[in-house]
Motif scaffolding. Sequence first.
Motif, PDB file in Angstrom:
ATOM      1  N   CYS A  11       0.739  -1.190   0.004  1.00 17.24           N
ATOM      2  CA  CYS A  11       0.048   0.113  -0.123  1.00 17.24           C
ATOM      3  C   CYS A  11       0.914   1.349   0.017  1.00 17.24           C
ATOM      4  CB  CYS A  11      -0.932  -0.067   1.260  1.00 17.24           C
ATOM      5  SG  CYS A  11      -0.172   0.265   2.843  1.00 17.24           S
ATOM      6  N   THR A  29      -6.832   8.142  -7.330  1.00 17.24           N
ATOM      7  CA  THR A  29      -6.230   6.789  -6.668  1.00 17.24           C
ATOM      8  C   THR A  29      -4.702   6.780  -7.029  1.00 17.24           C
ATOM      9  OG1 THR A  29      -6.539   5.697  -8.591  1.00 17.24           O
ATOM     10  CG2 THR A  29      -8.466   5.901  -7.194  1.00 17.24           C
ATOM     11  N   ARG A  35      -6.760  -1.790 -10.690  1.00 18.46           N
ATOM     12  CA  ARG A  35      -8.128  -1.577 -10.034  1.00 18.46           C
ATOM     13  C   ARG A  35      -8.188  -2.618  -8.946  1.00 18.46           C
ATOM     14  NH1 ARG A  35     -13.388   0.073 -12.010  1.00 18.46           N
ATOM     15  NH2 ARG A  35     -14.765  -1.162 -10.687  1.00 18.46           N
ATOM     16  N   LEU A  50      -7.035  -1.884  -5.536  1.00 15.83           N
ATOM     17  CA  LEU A  50      -7.598  -0.632  -4.834  1.00 15.83           C
ATOM     18  C   LEU A  50      -8.950  -1.100  -3.976  1.00 15.83           C
ATOM     19  CD1 LEU A  50      -7.209   2.158  -7.602  1.00 15.83           C
ATOM     20  CD2 LEU A  50      -6.017   1.927  -5.499  1.00 15.83           C
ATOM     21  N   ARG A  70      -5.289   9.862 -11.427  1.00 17.36           N
ATOM     22  CA  ARG A  70      -4.143   8.974 -10.700  1.00 17.36           C
ATOM     23  C   ARG A  70      -3.051   9.954 -10.300  1.00 17.36           C
ATOM     24  NH1 ARG A  70      -5.446   3.732 -11.915  1.00 17.36           N
ATOM     25  NH2 ARG A  70      -6.797   3.618 -13.888  1.00 17.36           N
TER      26      ARG A  70
END
Lengths: 305, 305
Positions: B100, B194, B199, B202, B221
């Motif tokens: 992360c 994001t 995807r 996420l 992004r």
Amino acid sequence: MIGLRHLETLDAIREAGSLVEAAERLHVTQSALSHQLRDLEDRLGVSLLNRRTRPVRFTVAGERLLALADQVLPLMRQGLRDIRSLATGQSGRLHLAIECHACFQWLMPALDRFREQWPQVELDLSAAFAFAPQPALLRGDLDMVISSDPVEHDALLWLPLFSYELVLAVARDSVLAARDFIDAQSLADQTLITYPVERERLDIFTAFLDHAGVEPAQIRRTELTPMMIQLVAAGRGVAALPNWAISEYLQHDLICSVPLGKQGVWRTLHAGIRREEAEVPFLQEFIQTAKQESLRGLQGIRAAS
Amino acid sequence: MIGLRHLETLDAIREAGSLVEAAERLHVTQSALSHQLRDLEDRLGVSLLNRRTRPVRFTVAGERLLALADQVLPLMRQGLRDIRSLATGQSGRLHLAIECHACFQWLMPALDRFREQWPQVELDLSAAFAFAPQPALLRGDLDMVISSDPVEHDALLWLPLFSYELVLAVARDSVLAARDFIDAQSLADQTLITYPVERERLDIFTAFLDHAGVEPAQIRRTELTPMMIQLVAAGRGVAALPNWAISEYLQHDLICSVPLGKQGVWRTLHAGIRREEAEVPFLQEFIQTAKQESLRGLQGIRAAS
DNA sequence: TCTTTAAGATGAGATTTTCTCATGATAGGT
DNA sequence: ACCTATCATGAGAAAATCTCATCTTAAAGA
């Protein structure tokens, strides 16, 4: 704890990428490597490589051991090569001692030729005037002794090099010069010139004068053969020397030589080595070279006489 | 052919001066050394030392092996020390991957503290956005993975670090800022900011929007959390972030945060290691350090709320 | 010179280490 | 999901290494 075998195994596994392939290269079974590796890991308490990947992956500890292998294995291989070279007599050591001063004369050319032919052999020369060479030879300080008084010993081998006559060098105008030979009495009123060593090591005493109980009128000492010759030529004394040692001076008519006694005093030079080294190639070679070199000297004498 | 045992024996004999004394030091019988030495000499075809002198004298070959011992044995000892250090977990490697983006925030201080306490551990950090960290962990490329999506595996151990809430960061003057919570529908006309990863990685999609089948009006992004915050504060979009990742900005009233759904979206960060390394001290230590560091972040949140 | 003493050598047998064989377990490729 | 190649494992064989008891020898002391 951790042996060279382990390092070689790890190295092979790295090169091969798997236990099976490494086992083939090392000419053992895969099982052997598996056991070996497991034992090592158990004893060290660390995992060394992950066998589940292809090729296998080494852990940090495994990488450390590989680094160790890269340091150690080449050293071992080189060491073994050197030992083999020593074992087969391609390289080695020849620490030589001579007991007679005059020997330098024929020894030096022999040494020069030997050095050319055996550059790998560590050559060292010492004069054994102040110590007993046999014990040094036995204990390994020396590898060869050149002596005219070989002392027999089980562990030693004495090989004859050549015989020579010990003659008396006298001035050309000396009364002794005309004699066919000289008896011991004739030296009682002479000055004898010798090398500066103990009397027991001088053949003129041990093999000639002591027999007859004769003592020279005076003794003079010098280290150098050419100086001896000069003194003799100048009529300052006489000297007992090997025939080959003075052939050059005889040819130039600097001095005369006369035999000692009716039969003359004959001696034989020997090369002494340890029996266990009898087969060492460069020792045999050196003895051959020495014989040849001395032969040249003798030819000189024939030409002169 | 020639082993470390032999080198150690020769070394001991040199130090001791005799086989008997060397045997005592090595805790074996004199007989063992005698046999060992003879075998070695036979195999190498050279004499290594003269046992008849006191102390014993080494031959040229023996001296060569001693030189080898002097090179090799210290290397082996140092290698063994290093392995022991690795085995007891005093040194080692910690290659860490995080899944992360926001984690850098609490991880950096934790890493700094860890580096101080375990200077012997080789520390490395990578972001696991472009590759699957679990296989890399299994095969030994990585030693620890920080993830909120632990994949169970027999050979892996996942230890929970802390739980956090994924919240929506919105501008202070946004209509969403006043809500007690936000439903998925509300994001249908929003720009979602994001991190630039697939995807599937996420949480805002996998744990919230996909459930409801909702797609944001637009997606933007960026790699950097501070830039995300700036965009949100400027009303250019909304972003889903861990509560601890934005506590600092909330305190400065730059933005507001709103829970996702009535219950909120909660996640738990885990540290994954290989089960075989569960007992490695510095890994346990690191996990402790990480927990403490995250706790500080949570205290910050409490203070802010 | 004759003992005495300490060191090294040697042979047989015990011990330990290391290997092989046969077989089981497992992961990756098709 | 099945092969196939790879590694692991247990038992026993083979090899290496050690110990014990005894002999030989060199050097020091009487």
